[in-house]
Design a protein around this motif. Structure first.
Motif: not given
Length: 228
Positions: A34, A38, A68, A71, A112-113, A115-116, A119-120, A146, A150
């Motif tokens: 991942a 990314m 993503l 993750v 981390v979630f 940040s993902a 991005a999503g 992001m 992170t």
């Protein structure tokens, strides 16, 4: 008469070391994949004039979307890794350092979630913006958030996790002393070096992979001694 519940056979105990090794290996593979997907979809430098999510260019949005999707599964594996690593301490567990270990691990995973999710949100929103300047500005802002979440916050929590875990290993002898010192070294990298390069993040899943393999080897040797 019915036998008292206190005298009943508690049953076969789960083979937690093997489960920890498998979960850790799975996390390392999924999280590394991942991160690579990314990171290769993000520009090296911030630029408001760069539309880095243009799929017709180099497939950045596609790589980002695939990364993503990995993750959440990496996060599930990391939770199992944390749980069974803690289980190895048994009665020797230090409540103070264990609390820091759990708290920092959960904070790392939560960020981390987050940040993902950012991005999503960018991937889902940017295609609806018809103005090219607006697309570039939204994508650039999201990319900056992001990286901040992170590299500045999540990886610092990972460093705290390693410090607490390495300290417990030194105090209890559950794992080799050399591994505790290696863990301290990785923690220093995560605390102070990650700001220099996005790719330094890969040192954390590499550490999880190494610990998982060592646990798997220890479990195999323990079973071999029990047979003989």
């Amino acid at each position: 008469m019915t036998e008292p519940s206190s005298n009943r056979d508690p049953g076969r105990r789960m083979d937690s070391p093997r489960a920890a090794a498998l979960a850790g290996v799975l996390f390392a593979v999924l999280f590394s994949a991942a991160l690579i997907l990314m990171r290769t979809s993000l520009p090296e430098q911030l630029s408001s004039a760069e539309d880095w999510l243009d799929d017709d260019d180099d497939g950045a949005a596609t790589r980002l979307t695939i990364g993503l999707s990995l993750v959440p599964f990496a996060g599930i594996a990391f939770l199992w890794f944390m749980g069974v690593v803690r289980d190895r301490f048994k009665e020797t567990e230090d409540q103070l350092f264990s609390s820091v270990f759990i708290g920092s691990g959960l904070l790392f995973l939560a960020m981390v979630f987050v940040s993902a999710a950012i991005a999503g949100g960018i991937v889902a929103t940017v295609p609806f913006l018809t103005d090219e300047d607006s697309r570039a500005e939204v994508a650039t802002f999201g990319r900056a958030v992001m990286v901040q979440v992170t590299n500045i916050y999540a990886l610092r929590m990972a460093g705290v996790l390693l410090i607490s875990l390495g300290t417990m290993w030194l105090r209890t002898g559950v794992m080799p002393r050399w591994l505790a010192f290696v863990t301290y070294a990785v923690a220093i990298v995560l605390l102070f070096v990650t700001s220099l390069s996005l790719w330094v993040t890969l040192v954390f899943p590499a550490w999880v992979f190494g610990v998982s393999i060592l646990i798997l080897i220890q479990n195999y040797r323990r079973q071999a001694r029990a047979v003989h």
